[in-house]
Design a protein around this motif. Sequence first.
Motif, PDB file in Angstrom:
ATOM      1  N   UNK A  58       0.831  -1.211   0.000  1.00 21.47           N
ATOM      2  CA  UNK A  58       0.000   0.000   0.000  1.00 21.47           C
ATOM      3  C   UNK A  58       0.856   1.249   0.000  1.00 21.47           C
ATOM      4  N   UNK A  59       1.931   1.225   0.776  1.00 17.00           N
ATOM      5  CA  UNK A  59       2.806   2.402   0.816  1.00 17.00           C
ATOM      6  C   UNK A  59       3.435   2.663  -0.535  1.00 17.00           C
ATOM      7  N   UNK A  60       3.837   1.567  -1.180  1.00 18.72           N
ATOM      8  CA  UNK A  60       4.438   1.734  -2.520  1.00 18.72           C
ATOM      9  C   UNK A  60       3.441   2.371  -3.456  1.00 18.72           C
ATOM     10  N   UNK A  61       2.197   1.914  -3.373  1.00 21.82           N
ATOM     11  CA  UNK A  61       1.182   2.479  -4.268  1.00 21.82           C
ATOM     12  C   UNK A  61       0.954   3.950  -3.984  1.00 21.82           C
ATOM     13  N   UNK A  62       0.953   4.292  -2.695  1.00 20.73           N
ATOM     14  CA  UNK A  62       0.757   5.701  -2.327  1.00 20.73           C
ATOM     15  C   UNK A  62       1.874   6.571  -2.867  1.00 20.73           C
ATOM     16  N   UNK A  63       3.099   6.067  -2.706  1.00 20.83           N
ATOM     17  CA  UNK A  63       4.246   6.864  -3.143  1.00 20.83           C
ATOM     18  C   UNK A  63       4.184   7.074  -4.645  1.00 20.83           C
ATOM     19  N   UNK A  64       3.853   5.982  -5.362  1.00 19.40           N
ATOM     20  CA  UNK A  64       3.823   6.120  -6.819  1.00 19.40           C
ATOM     21  C   UNK A  64       2.684   7.031  -7.244  1.00 19.40           C
ATOM     22  N   UNK A  65       1.558   6.978  -6.536  1.00 23.88           N
ATOM     23  CA  UNK A  65       0.451   7.858  -6.929  1.00 23.88           C
ATOM     24  C   UNK A  65       0.759   9.299  -6.591  1.00 23.88           C
ATOM     25  N   UNK A  66       1.572   9.517  -5.554  1.00 22.17           N
ATOM     26  CA  UNK A  66       1.961  10.891  -5.226  1.00 22.17           C
ATOM     27  C   UNK A  66       2.840  11.475  -6.311  1.00 22.17           C
ATOM     28  N   UNK A  67       3.692  10.600  -6.820  1.00 22.24           N
ATOM     29  CA  UNK A  67       4.647  11.110  -7.807  1.00 22.24           C
ATOM     30  C   UNK A  67       3.922  11.513  -9.084  1.00 22.24           C
TER      31      UNK A  67
END
Lengths: 419, 258
Positions: free
Chosen positions: A409-418
């Motif tokens: 989930x954190x990875x997805x959040x980071x990628x969506x932030x970028x």
Amino acid sequence: MQRSGLRCPGCGSSNIVNDDLYCHVQLVCVDCGTVVSEGSLADDPVGGSDVSYSRSTAVTKVPCQNLKKGLSRVKEMCRVIRVRRNIEDLALSYFQQAYEHENFIRVNLTKKEVLAGCCVLVSCRQMNWPITIGTISCLLNADPALVGGVYKDLLKILKLEALTVGIIEVLEAHCQEYKINSDQVPEELAEDCTVLTKRAKALVELAADSWIVTGRKPLPMLMAATYLAWQSLKPNKHRLKLSLDKFCRLAKVQKSQSALTRITELKEVLCKLGREIPWVRETVTPDSVIRLVGDILENRFALLRRALRNHEDSLQAENVVNSPNKETASSKPQELTENPPAEDRGHQGQESESNWGKRVLFAPPCVINRKRRRTEQPELIVTGDEEISDSEIDSYIRSPQEVRDLVQAEKMLVSSDKV
Amino acid sequence: MDDLALERYFDDSIANDSSCPLEEELAHQAAPQQVPSPSPPQLPETSGPGGKVRDVLDFSFLPDELNPQDDRSSKTAAAAESQAAALDVSHDSGIVQDSSAANLQQDVLSLGLGRGASPFCPMTPMTPMTPMTPVTEKSGIIPQLHEEQSRLAARKYARVVQKLGFPARFLDFKVQNMVASCDVCFPIRLEGLVLTHQQFSSYEPELFPGLIYRMVKPRIVLLIFVSGKVVLTGAKERAEIYEAFENIYPILKGFRKQ
């Protein structure tokens, strides 16, 4: 001419003479002819003197650039707000002292500028010159929280005590900002500054008496008071129609959001007093109260006394009515099971007692609009030595599957932030 | 390792390290305990017969007058006038500082309200938190309840850390800071208070709505709000909180506007 004290490095003789070659000064050994030194001054040791850079350029310690900039900033700010000369001097001296302190010497430039503002603030406060932290943060274009923090640090470091500024004193300066003279705006909207200040002052005093001012930021209160004062001085349809927003644009003043709630609160207080006026027959609403403001303010002490007395009388009457009811209610629990009615009674008693604000005429709004907990928190009786079960401890630790899910989930959040 | 054996490991380490505890208050058994049932006991645990079936524990941090078993008899109420709402306790165990594992840590004991004050009395009597106050049948409050709760939370946290594989031990539990909040039930003129008690108070409405009062003896910081709510913090012991409140209450009454 023989030079005493020097020895020739070649032959060791002390027979050294000043043998100048035109304007080139030379010291030459007579016996062996070596040139001992060239171009050296009379008192210099042989081989040139060891002189450090700072001594050689004959420099006195100059104040660092940022200190100079800070001092000039302090001066600028003092000139902008047009304080007296002694305040300016005091601010400069504080800045000088504080700048060298370890808390302020290695901070970034923004903070140094804020420090300059805070020095001005402290000196104004000490000399009873009314100024708010809001004004200083506007001057500095900085966050008021940052200004507040630096201000507190400064007080601690320089061991100063600065009085809180009273809201009434700031009022005059505040009212002068409003550009509503007769030459700036149309006649029906114009107002004289001194008259406006006087009425706004009475409104603020009334607000302070009815607990609207304490604990709140002063600026919205001042704005609300000025607006209502302006409206009430000539309550014609033009003024009554003008909202706060438009008024601020007219007067070229920046509107503050919480001024609207202050206006509502102040109108409520005025209504409570307006109802006590003996010659007013129709009901007093927040809209109609503006026309009565002049009368209310003139007689506000008498009206306050009347209002409080009437309120007390009505409370007494209520209690007389309520106590027979309570007596009949208390006889019931003896027949029914004890717990539910007792809880009920206790609950109601709790409500009316815990909110004393609802029973008095004037109370701070935070008391009247008290927030209640939605769920009662359970009372846990523990001794600190209970057994702690393994499964409970396990419930606090994430399982490997949960950890994997979390990382994903954190990875997805980071990628969506970028993105 | 089963539950009890783990507990014993912990408690053994405490017993071996610390000085001799209050043995006369506990029924301590060295032999392995009888576990009544395989299911884990729920909290709060009702007190077993006599003392706890537990090994010797370290009570040296608790004050001498604490008698958790005997203190259920009612005594005369401490007739303070305000309504004490909560006492939060934060602590420092031998392992870690921040005990976030147990939600007990954050539980506020909202103590009995509406206990029969007359309609004209503006304030309810202070709810019992001292050893001298009565214990109602409703709440059954044990003195120093929050300290015990936080100690339990710290033990749980230590167990969690141990479960994660670190060599953890629970040593020297000590309460480092206590925060209390209460309500005097009348509004307070903060501007007046800052003028008369200038050397102790700091009131900046633009920065924070409350007045910060730094009491010298005892060294407690009080946050006083216009609504009459007061937050006291910085105490190491319960008595300091009470003393600070006893000191501030007459001052606040002086600023009550009729």
